[in-house]
Design a protein around this motif. Sequence first.
Motif, PDB file in Angstrom:
ATOM      1  N   ILE A  10       0.812  -1.170   0.118  1.00 20.12           N
ATOM      2  CA  ILE A  10      -0.059   0.099  -0.126  1.00 20.12           C
ATOM      3  C   ILE A  10       0.905   1.323  -0.111  1.00 20.12           C
ATOM      4  N   GLU A  34      -1.534   2.509  -5.327  1.00 20.16           N
ATOM      5  CA  GLU A  34      -1.170   4.179  -4.926  1.00 20.16           C
ATOM      6  C   GLU A  34      -2.489   5.019  -5.300  1.00 20.16           C
ATOM      7  N   LYS A  35      -2.698   5.792  -4.152  1.00 22.67           N
ATOM      8  CA  LYS A  35      -3.774   6.563  -4.304  1.00 22.67           C
ATOM      9  C   LYS A  35      -3.705   7.799  -5.374  1.00 22.67           C
ATOM     10  N   GLY A  42       5.318   9.699  -3.056  1.00 27.26           N
ATOM     11  CA  GLY A  42       4.811  10.055  -1.925  1.00 27.26           C
ATOM     12  C   GLY A  42       5.092  11.278  -1.658  1.00 27.26           C
ATOM     13  N   GLU A 244      -7.256   3.069  -4.072  1.00 27.43           N
ATOM     14  CA  GLU A 244      -6.718   3.434  -2.745  1.00 27.43           C
ATOM     15  C   GLU A 244      -7.468   2.190  -1.940  1.00 27.43           C
ATOM     16  N   LEU A 245      -6.692   2.266  -0.877  1.00 25.75           N
ATOM     17  CA  LEU A 245      -7.207   0.974  -0.031  1.00 25.75           C
ATOM     18  C   LEU A 245      -8.578   1.375   0.473  1.00 25.75           C
ATOM     19  N   SER A 279       2.404   1.237   3.968  1.00 25.33           N
ATOM     20  CA  SER A 279       2.954   2.546   4.185  1.00 25.33           C
ATOM     21  C   SER A 279       1.965   3.596   4.338  1.00 25.33           C
ATOM     22  N   ALA A 280       0.687   3.165   4.214  1.00 21.21           N
ATOM     23  CA  ALA A 280      -0.355   4.204   4.650  1.00 21.21           C
ATOM     24  C   ALA A 280      -0.457   4.700   6.100  1.00 21.21           C
ATOM     25  N   ARG A 336       8.798  28.948   5.237  1.00 21.84           N
ATOM     26  CA  ARG A 336      10.237  29.014   4.707  1.00 21.84           C
ATOM     27  C   ARG A 336       9.888  29.094   2.988  1.00 21.84           C
ATOM     28  N   ASP A 446      15.654   7.953   4.172  1.00 23.16           N
ATOM     29  CA  ASP A 446      16.534   6.641   4.477  1.00 23.16           C
ATOM     30  C   ASP A 446      16.007   5.764   5.492  1.00 23.16           C
TER      31      ASP A 446
HETATM   32  C1  LIG Z   1       8.798  19.411   4.181  1.00 23.39           C
HETATM   33  C2  LIG Z   1       9.499  17.979   4.159  1.00 23.39           C
HETATM   34  C3  LIG Z   1      10.984  18.027   3.767  1.00 23.39           C
HETATM   35  C4  LIG Z   1      11.402  16.690   3.911  1.00 23.39           C
HETATM   36  N1  LIG Z   1      12.954  16.711   3.555  1.00 23.39           N
HETATM   37  C5  LIG Z   1      13.307  15.700   3.446  1.00 23.39           C
HETATM   38  C6  LIG Z   1      14.748  15.482   3.111  1.00 23.39           C
HETATM   39  O1  LIG Z   1      15.387  16.483   2.805  1.00 23.39           O
HETATM   40  N2  LIG Z   1      15.523  14.391   3.199  1.00 23.39           N
HETATM   41  C7  LIG Z   1      14.694  13.163   3.240  1.00 23.39           C
HETATM   42  O2  LIG Z   1      15.370  11.883   3.148  1.00 23.39           O
HETATM   43  N3  LIG Z   1      13.539  13.278   3.608  1.00 23.39           N
HETATM   44  C8  LIG Z   1      12.695  14.181   3.837  1.00 23.39           C
HETATM   45  N4  LIG Z   1      11.642  14.398   3.926  1.00 23.39           N
HETATM   46  C9  LIG Z   1      10.888  13.074   4.515  1.00 23.39           C
HETATM   47  C10 LIG Z   1      10.428  12.216   3.602  1.00 23.39           C
HETATM   48  O3  LIG Z   1       9.542  12.702   2.613  1.00 23.39           O
HETATM   49  C11 LIG Z   1       9.572  11.101   3.800  1.00 23.39           C
HETATM   50  O4  LIG Z   1      10.529  10.188   4.961  1.00 23.39           O
HETATM   51  C12 LIG Z   1       9.369   9.795   2.993  1.00 23.39           C
HETATM   52  O5  LIG Z   1       8.830  10.518   1.701  1.00 23.39           O
HETATM   53  C13 LIG Z   1       8.753   9.060   3.651  1.00 23.39           C
HETATM   54  O6  LIG Z   1       8.284   7.740   2.758  1.00 23.39           O
HETATM   55  P1  LIG Z   1       6.884   6.870   2.961  1.00 23.39           P
HETATM   56  O7  LIG Z   1       7.082   5.902   1.659  1.00 23.39           O
HETATM   57  O8  LIG Z   1       6.967   6.240   4.190  1.00 23.39           O
HETATM   58  O9  LIG Z   1       5.988   7.782   2.930  1.00 23.39           O
HETATM   59  P2  LIG Z   1       5.146   8.850   1.915  1.00 23.39           P
HETATM   60  O10 LIG Z   1       6.210   9.405   1.152  1.00 23.39           O
HETATM   61  O11 LIG Z   1       4.198   9.417   2.599  1.00 23.39           O
HETATM   62  O12 LIG Z   1       4.359   7.727   0.754  1.00 23.39           O
HETATM   63  C14 LIG Z   1       3.250   6.947   1.157  1.00 23.39           C
HETATM   64  C15 LIG Z   1       2.636   6.888  -0.178  1.00 23.39           C
HETATM   65  O13 LIG Z   1       1.309   5.872   0.188  1.00 23.39           O
HETATM   66  C16 LIG Z   1       0.324   6.575  -0.662  1.00 23.39           C
HETATM   67  N5  LIG Z   1      -0.952   6.109   0.146  1.00 23.39           N
HETATM   68  C17 LIG Z   1      -1.248   6.748   1.440  1.00 23.39           C
HETATM   69  N6  LIG Z   1      -2.555   5.817   1.924  1.00 23.39           N
HETATM   70  C18 LIG Z   1      -2.867   5.355   0.839  1.00 23.39           C
HETATM   71  C19 LIG Z   1      -3.960   4.489   0.914  1.00 23.39           C
HETATM   72  N7  LIG Z   1      -4.974   4.164   1.666  1.00 23.39           N
HETATM   73  N8  LIG Z   1      -4.186   3.611  -0.537  1.00 23.39           N
HETATM   74  C20 LIG Z   1      -3.080   3.730  -1.382  1.00 23.39           C
HETATM   75  N9  LIG Z   1      -2.133   4.479  -1.257  1.00 23.39           N
HETATM   76  C21 LIG Z   1      -2.013   5.401  -0.208  1.00 23.39           C
HETATM   77  C22 LIG Z   1       0.554   7.958  -0.429  1.00 23.39           C
HETATM   78  O14 LIG Z   1      -0.223   8.577  -1.452  1.00 23.39           O
HETATM   79  C23 LIG Z   1       2.050   8.238  -0.745  1.00 23.39           C
HETATM   80  O15 LIG Z   1       2.343   8.058  -2.077  1.00 23.39           O
HETATM   81  C24 LIG Z   1      10.747  15.622   4.102  1.00 23.39           C
HETATM   82  C25 LIG Z   1       9.651  15.749   4.571  1.00 23.39           C
HETATM   83  C26 LIG Z   1       8.831  16.817   4.503  1.00 23.39           C
HETATM   84  C27 LIG Z   1       7.374  16.840   4.688  1.00 23.39           C
END
Ligand SMILES: Cc1cc2nc3c(=O)[nH]c(=O)nc-3n(C[C@H](O)[C@H](O)[C@H](O)COP(=O)(O)OP(=O)(O)OC[C@H]3O[C@@H](n4cnc5c(N)ncnc54)[C@H](O)[C@@H]3O)c2cc1C
Length: 506
Positions: A10, A34-35, A42, A244-245, A279-280, A336, A446
Amino acid sequence: MSLDTDILVIGAGPAGLTAAYCLAKEGRSVTVIEKDPDYVGGISRTVRYKDFLFDIGGHRFFSKSKEVVDLWGEILPHDFIERPRLSRIFYGGKFYSYPLSAFQALDNLGLLTSAACMLSYMAARARPIAEPKSFHDWVRNQFGEKLFQIFFKTYTEKVWGMSCDEISADWAAQRIKGLDLSVAILNALKRSLHGGKAPASADGAVVKTLIETFQYPRKGPGMMWEAAAAKVTGLGGRILMGRELAGLRFSADEKVWHVDTVGRDGSRATHTTRHVVSSAPVRELVERIKPTPISLLHARALRYRDFLTVALMVDKADLFPDNWIYIHDPSVKVGRVQNFRSWSPEMVPHGMTCLGLEYFCFEGDGLWGAPDDELIALARREIVKIGLVGDGEVLDGCVVRQAKAYPVYDDDYRHNVAMIRLELERDYPTLHMVGRNGMHKYNNQDHAMMTAMLAARNILAGERRYDVWEVNEDAEYHEAGASGAREALASERAVPQRVAADQSAA
Ligand SMILES: Cc1cc2nc3c(=O)[nH]c(=O)nc-3n(C[C@H](O)[C@H](O)[C@H](O)COP(=O)(O)OP(=O)(O)OC[C@H]3O[C@@H](n4cnc5c(N)ncnc54)[C@H](O)[C@@H]3O)c2cc1C
């Protein structure tokens, strides 16, 4: 029974795509839902508007974890560029270097304000608040009221949406290891004491905030995640965009998940799968499990801080060299300003600049719900008001909202997450929670990737060999046990805590 896929993932953000790639490489069949209808990545996606590319925030690629760095290189071997890092504070029409240089700060502030800062500092030292309870009390004791007002109050309140009188004093101390403006100020003072050398963290390493260059995909972080998605599909995996889930149910007899999804057009589908990697946001996941988990109340108590960017297209190159600027002016709402040309010149057409004005908000509040044209007009007014862009230089704008940008660490979040984990891990060994909102952890790409890599290893091993909750902020894995757990906790990113109820009444 026949399965649609071995593993259903997810979310196609860094965590989801990392899990999908690691599993597809080992010959497992994976399906990612992916929603978002258009973008993978993301919060780390790169948005396209006409000929402009921009991030949600800006995404530096930096990790202490060799495995993560190697995976970045494997997914995107030829497109990383090394970028200089510059970010300054903008206050009263002047730039202040970040980390702050004490002498430059006093020089910029001018004689009168500097004198007022020194006097208020001396007053605070002479008569400190005996038991500092709030962030305000603590900073005032350390630096004086005047410096608190200039360099701490406005930005902190913009980011967290809380008064500095409501934020607990403990947080100020915790932030010494975190990444924030106050840290820079503390470091500036430490540097003055250590003959100008960059400060070191407790383990002797120079803190992440101060890294002078960073790696960046030449067309933004989305380039990394588009390449990862292409690798997954190249290995036979499926990525279902705009899906979407809707619900998930575990059939204990068959040891199979039935996952319901809904498309943008309202089309419904059910996927059968052995494992689910989610990862939702935790809150959404728990809401959708049937039968309803007992920990639903805990999930509903989890909170988030949201975020929106107004991207302004400016008819001028080289406005300022910073990657981003912290805006300390209390008369504007913007927190910012990103300069995407400084992140990578390939993201902006020749001769132009794209600025990302960042507004921190809560989903549903006035800013979040304002129409796009009002937000663009606000951003134009504010950027001209603070003097970073001249009147008439902004040609165009667009708005991107990011719900759940920051998982909030309030007084109860740790307990709430623990209760959810306890129930889901006990009842559903084939449900794997990964990533930032997927684990309610305020961490970087990371970290999200490392949790996904370990979840993939657990699936391949057929047992939970790694505890993904032991991955620390630096994406390092610590074996379970007292010291590992302590380290993981100690290295959590600092997020403000509210002053305890009995204290705030005082
Ligand atoms: C302002 C800001 C600056 C940042 N700067 C940095 C940086 O400089 N360096 C760095 O490494 N990190 C940075 N980060 C952090 C980074 O963005 C996240 O750590 C990373 O994107 C997390 O990955 P993830 O896959 O866990 O989650 P997400 O990026 O949130 O991805 C989750 C995905 O799941 C999808 N989803 C959610 N719910 C559902 C559902 N019910 N059904 C289907 N799909 C769904 C979403 O649409 C999304 O595409 C920053 C974050 C922010 C907010």
